[in-house]
Design a protein around this motif. Structure first.
Motif, PDB file in Angstrom:
ATOM      1  N   ARG A   1       0.840  -1.201   0.000  1.00 57.91           N
ATOM      2  CA  ARG A   1       0.000   0.000   0.000  1.00 57.91           C
ATOM      3  C   ARG A   1       0.878   1.257   0.000  1.00 57.91           C
ATOM      4  N   ASN A   2       1.921   1.277   0.849  1.00 62.40           N
ATOM      5  CA  ASN A   2       2.833   2.433   0.876  1.00 62.40           C
ATOM      6  C   ASN A   2       3.456   2.660  -0.497  1.00 62.40           C
ATOM      7  N   GLY A   3       3.888   1.539  -1.145  1.00 62.47           N
ATOM      8  CA  GLY A   3       4.531   1.635  -2.463  1.00 62.47           C
ATOM      9  C   GLY A   3       3.588   2.249  -3.478  1.00 62.47           C
TER      10      GLY A   3
ATOM     11  N   HIS B   1       8.944  -3.774  -4.588  1.00 66.12           N
ATOM     12  CA  HIS B   1       9.577  -2.706  -5.376  1.00 66.12           C
ATOM     13  C   HIS B   1       8.493  -1.773  -5.880  1.00 66.12           C
ATOM     14  N   ASP B   2       8.734  -0.497  -5.736  1.00 61.56           N
ATOM     15  CA  ASP B   2       7.807   0.438  -6.387  1.00 61.56           C
ATOM     16  C   ASP B   2       8.627   1.401  -7.218  1.00 61.56           C
ATOM     17  N   ASN B   3       8.001   2.011  -8.213  1.00 65.14           N
ATOM     18  CA  ASN B   3       8.718   3.044  -8.974  1.00 65.14           C
ATOM     19  C   ASN B   3       8.085   4.409  -8.697  1.00 65.14           C
TER      20      ASN B   3
ATOM     21  N   GLY C   1      10.294   7.750  -4.344  1.00 66.73           N
ATOM     22  CA  GLY C   1      11.511   7.503  -3.563  1.00 66.73           C
ATOM     23  C   GLY C   1      11.395   8.165  -2.181  1.00 66.73           C
ATOM     24  N   ILE C   2      12.410   7.971  -1.336  1.00 69.48           N
ATOM     25  CA  ILE C   2      12.351   8.506   0.036  1.00 69.48           C
ATOM     26  C   ILE C   2      13.469   9.544   0.217  1.00 69.48           C
ATOM     27  N   ALA C   3      13.058  10.732   0.574  1.00 68.12           N
ATOM     28  CA  ALA C   3      14.041  11.808   0.799  1.00 68.12           C
ATOM     29  C   ALA C   3      14.857  11.498   2.059  1.00 68.12           C
TER      30      ALA C   3
ATOM     31  N   GLN D   1      13.481   9.348   9.817  1.00 68.52           N
ATOM     32  CA  GLN D   1      12.390   9.166  10.791  1.00 68.52           C
ATOM     33  C   GLN D   1      11.389   8.105  10.361  1.00 68.52           C
ATOM     34  N   LEU D   2      11.770   7.367   9.368  1.00 65.90           N
ATOM     35  CA  LEU D   2      10.807   6.453   8.735  1.00 65.90           C
ATOM     36  C   LEU D   2      10.130   5.522   9.743  1.00 65.90           C
ATOM     37  N   PHE D   3      10.902   4.991  10.659  1.00 66.38           N
ATOM     38  CA  PHE D   3      10.339   4.001  11.590  1.00 66.38           C
ATOM     39  C   PHE D   3       9.908   4.640  12.906  1.00 66.38           C
TER      40      PHE D   3
ATOM     41  N   PHE E   1       4.347   7.418  14.713  1.00 65.03           N
ATOM     42  CA  PHE E   1       3.523   8.615  14.430  1.00 65.03           C
ATOM     43  C   PHE E   1       4.172   9.574  13.439  1.00 65.03           C
ATOM     44  N   PHE E   2       5.259   9.111  12.757  1.00 66.26           N
ATOM     45  CA  PHE E   2       5.795   9.962  11.693  1.00 66.26           C
ATOM     46  C   PHE E   2       5.077   9.622  10.395  1.00 66.26           C
ATOM     47  N   THR E   3       4.517  10.673   9.780  1.00 67.83           N
ATOM     48  CA  THR E   3       3.838  10.449   8.496  1.00 67.83           C
ATOM     49  C   THR E   3       3.946  11.696   7.643  1.00 67.83           C
ATOM     50  N   THR E   4       3.941  11.508   6.324  1.00 67.59           N
ATOM     51  CA  THR E   4       3.912  12.672   5.417  1.00 67.59           C
ATOM     52  C   THR E   4       2.542  12.773   4.759  1.00 67.59           C
ATOM     53  N   LYS E   5       1.638  11.837   5.122  1.00 63.86           N
ATOM     54  CA  LYS E   5       0.322  11.817   4.473  1.00 63.86           C
ATOM     55  C   LYS E   5      -0.698  12.532   5.352  1.00 63.86           C
ATOM     56  N   ALA E   6      -1.663  13.162   4.664  1.00 70.24           N
ATOM     57  CA  ALA E   6      -2.657  13.963   5.388  1.00 70.24           C
ATOM     58  C   ALA E   6      -3.432  13.095   6.374  1.00 70.24           C
ATOM     59  N   GLU E   7      -3.823  11.882   5.902  1.00 78.02           N
ATOM     60  CA  GLU E   7      -4.637  11.063   6.790  1.00 78.02           C
ATOM     61  C   GLU E   7      -3.850   9.862   7.328  1.00 78.02           C
ATOM     62  N   GLY E   8      -2.511   9.947   7.250  1.00 77.16           N
ATOM     63  CA  GLY E   8      -1.682   8.843   7.726  1.00 77.16           C
ATOM     64  C   GLY E   8      -1.573   8.846   9.245  1.00 77.16           C
ATOM     65  N   MET E   9      -1.278   7.655   9.786  1.00 73.66           N
ATOM     66  CA  MET E   9      -1.112   7.554  11.244  1.00 73.66           C
ATOM     67  C   MET E   9       0.359   7.483  11.640  1.00 73.66           C
ATOM     68  N   GLY E  10       1.176   7.057  10.671  1.00 74.09           N
ATOM     69  CA  GLY E  10       2.603   6.979  10.940  1.00 74.09           C
ATOM     70  C   GLY E  10       2.987   5.798  11.809  1.00 74.09           C
ATOM     71  N   LEU E  11       2.090   4.796  11.862  1.00 77.57           N
ATOM     72  CA  LEU E  11       2.400   3.622  12.692  1.00 77.57           C
ATOM     73  C   LEU E  11       2.726   2.399  11.838  1.00 77.57           C
ATOM     74  N   GLY E  12       2.418   2.474  10.518  1.00 76.99           N
ATOM     75  CA  GLY E  12       2.539   1.309   9.631  1.00 76.99           C
ATOM     76  C   GLY E  12       3.930   0.705   9.639  1.00 76.99           C
ATOM     77  N   LEU E  13       4.928   1.486   9.331  1.00 76.43           N
ATOM     78  CA  LEU E  13       6.273   0.941   9.186  1.00 76.43           C
ATOM     79  C   LEU E  13       6.836   0.494  10.530  1.00 76.43           C
ATOM     80  N   SER E  14       6.506   1.256  11.591  1.00 78.49           N
ATOM     81  CA  SER E  14       7.048   0.861  12.894  1.00 78.49           C
ATOM     82  C   SER E  14       6.436  -0.471  13.321  1.00 78.49           C
TER      83      SER E  14
HETATM   84  P1  ADP Z   1       1.622   6.149   7.021  1.00 76.53           P
HETATM   85  O1  ADP Z   1       1.541   5.224   5.858  1.00 76.53           O
HETATM   86  O2  ADP Z   1       0.407   6.088   7.870  1.00 76.53           O
HETATM   87  O3  ADP Z   1       2.055   7.476   6.688  1.00 76.53           O
HETATM   88  P2  ADP Z   1       3.983   4.631   7.585  1.00 76.53           P
HETATM   89  O4  ADP Z   1       4.737   4.370   8.845  1.00 76.53           O
HETATM   90  O5  ADP Z   1       3.521   3.416   6.849  1.00 76.53           O
HETATM   91  O6  ADP Z   1       2.753   5.543   7.934  1.00 76.53           O
HETATM   92  O7  ADP Z   1       4.896   5.489   6.625  1.00 76.53           O
HETATM   93  C1  ADP Z   1       5.561   6.580   7.077  1.00 76.53           C
HETATM   94  C2  ADP Z   1       6.013   7.451   5.969  1.00 76.53           C
HETATM   95  O8  ADP Z   1       7.043   6.839   5.245  1.00 76.53           O
HETATM   96  C3  ADP Z   1       4.956   7.747   4.944  1.00 76.53           C
HETATM   97  O9  ADP Z   1       4.160   8.858   5.367  1.00 76.53           O
HETATM   98  C4  ADP Z   1       5.761   8.052   3.723  1.00 76.53           C
HETATM   99  O10 ADP Z   1       6.146   9.411   3.701  1.00 76.53           O
HETATM  100  C5  ADP Z   1       7.017   7.266   3.905  1.00 76.53           C
HETATM  101  N1  ADP Z   1       7.027   6.068   3.074  1.00 76.53           N
HETATM  102  C6  ADP Z   1       6.669   4.839   3.443  1.00 76.53           C
HETATM  103  N2  ADP Z   1       6.810   3.964   2.424  1.00 76.53           N
HETATM  104  C7  ADP Z   1       7.268   4.676   1.367  1.00 76.53           C
HETATM  105  C8  ADP Z   1       7.612   4.350   0.021  1.00 76.53           C
HETATM  106  N3  ADP Z   1       7.515   3.102  -0.487  1.00 76.53           N
HETATM  107  N4  ADP Z   1       8.067   5.375  -0.757  1.00 76.53           N
HETATM  108  C9  ADP Z   1       8.153   6.636  -0.300  1.00 76.53           C
HETATM  109  N5  ADP Z   1       7.871   6.981   0.951  1.00 76.53           N
HETATM  110  C10 ADP Z   1       7.427   6.036   1.811  1.00 76.53           C
END
Ligand code: ADP
Length: 692
Positions: free
Chosen positions: A562-564, A607-609, A612-614, A620-622, A625-638
């Motif tokens: 889903r993130n990809g 793999h996604d195209n 990319g990740i700045a 702070q990816l993991f 509660f870090f998220t760049t999405k408006a409705e994101g929770m930032g808990l997915g990756l952690s």
């Molecule tokens: P959320 O999806 O709720 O924002 P995540 O912990 O899953 O929370 O992701 C945190 C942040 O990591 C995302 O807001 C996004 O900015 C970045 N991210 C995660 N996966 C990718 C990806 N495949 N490519 C680019 N950025 C990503």
């Protein structure tokens, strides 16, 4: 085999027909020819008879003329005069002689002025015996008598066939002599036979053996000869008159009948040829039609869509095998059925009858179809999607309705399945998030609680050493005691919550990596369709299974996928161009990991195209509660990292070659590592410490 037999039968029938027509035509032409030959033969017979009567009449007239010579007792000189005159008028007479009563002496004679004297070369004596015999016969019969014909050679080397006539003469009632007239047979034919009769035909006197004595007239020779013979009875001699007529070879259409029959034959043959061509065309059309029918049948039989045709009264006129299979009734059963149809559920018959009446009376039907419920032969109900269209025949009239039916039960089952699996995953996700939060809280609260407890115990110890008899002193000590107890209690509560989360460790089972992928694919595909992304999967063959918490690992895969997809440029559903669809690609790959670590590990990569990740985001990816999405929770990756680490694996990310990101995680292959179940309790490198 049957077409071979049919072809042979058709050919034999054709051969028979052509044979019969040819026989008929040949017979007709032959009959026409024969009829014509008979006509010609009859004509020549008639002509021959006419010629004979002409000759006979001529002879009779000549006898009279000859008798007239002696009328009134003429003198020799006047006789000669009259005779010469007569000879001038009758070319057939060559010589006239007046003989005495014995016939031996020639009293007077006159030769025809048209020829050399006939007996000039051979003399008269040779033929005299025959003449005398004829004369005596004539005397006996008191009438003319003819001597047999004979050949007289002439000076100019041309011979003549002559015949002599002897006529007894009487003077005053007494026999006084004979008149002998010499006929040229050839001239007799030329002069006495009517010109009309002789035209175009050859007339001849012949002997009994066919030898020609004299011929008159000549005709052009042809391939066919028609001959007629007639006897000419004369007193003392009998002549055979023969008439020949030829028909020339080029006369293909000798008469009207033959021409007509030939023309009709040509017309008939032309008609047969045209018919043959027409039949060949029809046979070809028939074969093409057969091919088209076979093609249509194969197409209908291979269809999974049920087809049903109904007439304007609603009775079934056609069903394809897929429809029969769908409802469980055979085609004859369905075709013989009337309304209500056997596949209508009894409780819905009234409703369906009304619906059918409305639908059949209206000409416009919805192209997108409508849903209905049918009943199988065994009584089970199933949902169908029906699309109906008017059935138009070859002349453009509507003869009924054609329906395409889709059995929706499988689709319904899949929808239900994916809905329940989505519900299950969502519930698990919620639970996992709560667990993650509990874990975090326990980690964060652990320190202050420990500090509170330490401070309370320390204060209590200090108070224990100091001596104070104040009544408050005992109360403060009790309060400090209580604070330490409550802090410990809070720690225990948090630990119990943590233990609740940890209890999921027991839900582990051996799973094939591909099964994990298959479980989330419908959900991934659903979202991919929404976002305009192409999803590809690659699973290496013969992978071992992994012992894991199936639902949690599925959740990890789903999160990463889903993130990809969310990291790719979004296309509106209204108009994604095919090129844009092709650009957004997500690849989920499972293979054996090539790691230096002991044991066997499975590597899952997504793999996604996307964008990319700045670097600042990567840091702070993991972080919870870090998220760049408006409705994101930032808990997915952690949460993903916690789950993977709970299984003893690791989760990492890297820029994907060609743009985008690749997330990889490992899981132990085969039996789980011994330490794995206890990771949460004492992970040496885990960021989350234990509560106590
Ligand atoms: P959320 O999806 O709720 O924002 P995540 O912990 O899953 O929370 O992701 C945190 C942040 O990591 C995302 O807001 C996004 O900015 C970045 N991210 C995660 N996966 C990718 C990806 N495949 N490519 C680019 N950025 C990503």
């Amino acid at each position: 085999m049957s077409w071979l037999l049919r072809g042979w039968r058709r050919w034999s029938l054709w051969t028979l027909l052509v044979g019969l027509v040819a026989t008929l035509l040949v017979t007709l032409v032959w009959l026409a020819g024969r009829y014509e030959a008979e006509q010609l033969q009859a004509k020549i017979e008639r002509d021959a008879a006419e010629a004979v009567s002409d000759v006979r009449l001529g002879f009779t007239r000549n006898v009279q003329s000859l008798q007239a010579l002696h009328a009134g007792d003429p003198s020799f000189s006047s006789w000669r005069e009259q005779a010469a005159l007569l000879l001038q008028q009758h070319r057939e007479l060559l010589r006239l002689e007046w003989r005495n009563s014995t016939g031996n002496t020639n009293l007077a004679f006159v030769d025809s002025p048209f020829r050399q004297p006939v007996f000039e070369r051979l003399g008269r004596a040779n033929a005299l015996p025959d003449v005398l015999r004829a004369c005596s016969a004539a005397l006996r019969a008191s009438g003319p008598a003819y001597a047999p014909s004979y050949y007289v050679a002439q000076i100019d080397s041309l011979g003549l066939e002559v015949m002599e006539l002897c006529l007894p003469l009487a003077t005053s009632g007494r026999h006084s002599g004979y008149l002998v007239a010499t006929y040229s047979l050839a001239d007799t034919l030329a002069e006495l036979v009517g010109k009309q009769v002789a035209r175009g035909q050859e007339v001849s006197f012949t002997e009994a053996d066919g030898t020609r004595l004299a011929i008159a007239g000549s005709v052009k020779r042809g391939s066919r000869i028609f001959t007629a013979q007639q006897l000419l009875d004369l007193p003392g001699n009998t002549l055979l008159l023969r008439m020949d007529s030829w028909r020339g070879p080029p006369e293909i259409f000798p008469n009207f009948l033959s021409a007509l029959v030939t023309l009709l034959s040509i017309a008939l043959i032309t008609v047969v040829i045209l018919l043959g061509k027409d039949i060949r065309r029809r046979t070809r059309a028939e074969r093409d039609l057969g091919d088209a029918l076979a093609f249509r049948k194969a197409m209908e039989d291979s269809l999974v869509t049920g087809l049903r045709a109904r007439d304007l009264q609603g009775r079934i006129s056609y069903v394809n095998p897929a429809f029969c299979q769908m409802v469980g009734f055979s085609a004859p059963e369905l075709l013989a059925s009337s309304i209500p149809a056997p596949y209508w559920p009894p409780e819905l018959i009234d409703e369906y009858q009304q619906r059918q009446a409305i639908r059949l009376s209206a000409n416009l039907l919805p192209r997108e179809g409508f849903e209905s419920v049918f009943m199988r032969k065994d009584g089970t109900r199933f949902p169908v999607l029906i699309i109906e269209a008017p059935l138009i025949n070859a002349v453009g009239e509507q003869t009924g309705w054609m329906s395409a039916l889709l059995d929706m039960s499988e689709q319904r089952r899949i929808e239900e399945l994916s809905r329940t699996s989505q519900d299950r995953l969502q519930a698990t996700a919620r639970l996992a998030t709560v667990g993650e939060m509990a874990s975090l809280l326990s980690h964060e609260l652990n320190q202050p609680l420990a500090a509170i407890s330490s401070y309370a115990i320390g204060s209590n110890n200090l108070l224990q050493d100091a001596t104070n008899s104040s009544p408050v002193y005992a109360d403060v000590r009790t309060a400090l005691q209580r604070i330490a107890e409550q802090a410990e209690r809070a720690g225990k509560i948090i630990k119990s919550v943590h233990n609740f989360v940890r209890r999921r460790d027991q839900a582990r089972e051996a799973v094939q990596p591909e099964a994990l992928l298959q479980a989330i694919l419908p959900l991934v595909a659903l979202q991919a369709r929404k976002l305009g992304v192409q999803v590809q999967t690659q699973v290496a063959p013969d992978l071992p299974s992994t012992v894991c918490d199936r639902t949690m690992v599925e959740q990890v895969l789903l999160n990463l996928a889903r993130n990809g997809m969310q990291a790719m440029p979004q296309h509106s559903l209204a108009g994604p161009t095919p090129a844009a669809w092709r650009q957004n690609r997500l690849l989920i790959h499972i293979q054996m990991a090539k790691l230096a670590a002991p044991g066997q590990w499975l590597e899952f990569s997504v793999h996604d195209n996307g964008q990319g990740i700045a670097p600042d985001v990567a840091e702070q990816l993991f972080t919870p509660f870090f998220t760049t999405k408006a409705e994101g929770m930032g808990l997915g990756l952690s949460l993903c990292r916690t789950v993977i680490e709970q299984h003893g694996g690791s989760l990492s990310h890297a820029p994907a070659p060609g743009g985008g990101t690749v997330f990889r995680f490992t899981l132990p292959a085969g039996t789980p590592p011994v330490a794995a179940p206890h990771l949460i309790a004492s992970p040496p490198e885990s960021p989350h410490g234990t509560l106590t």
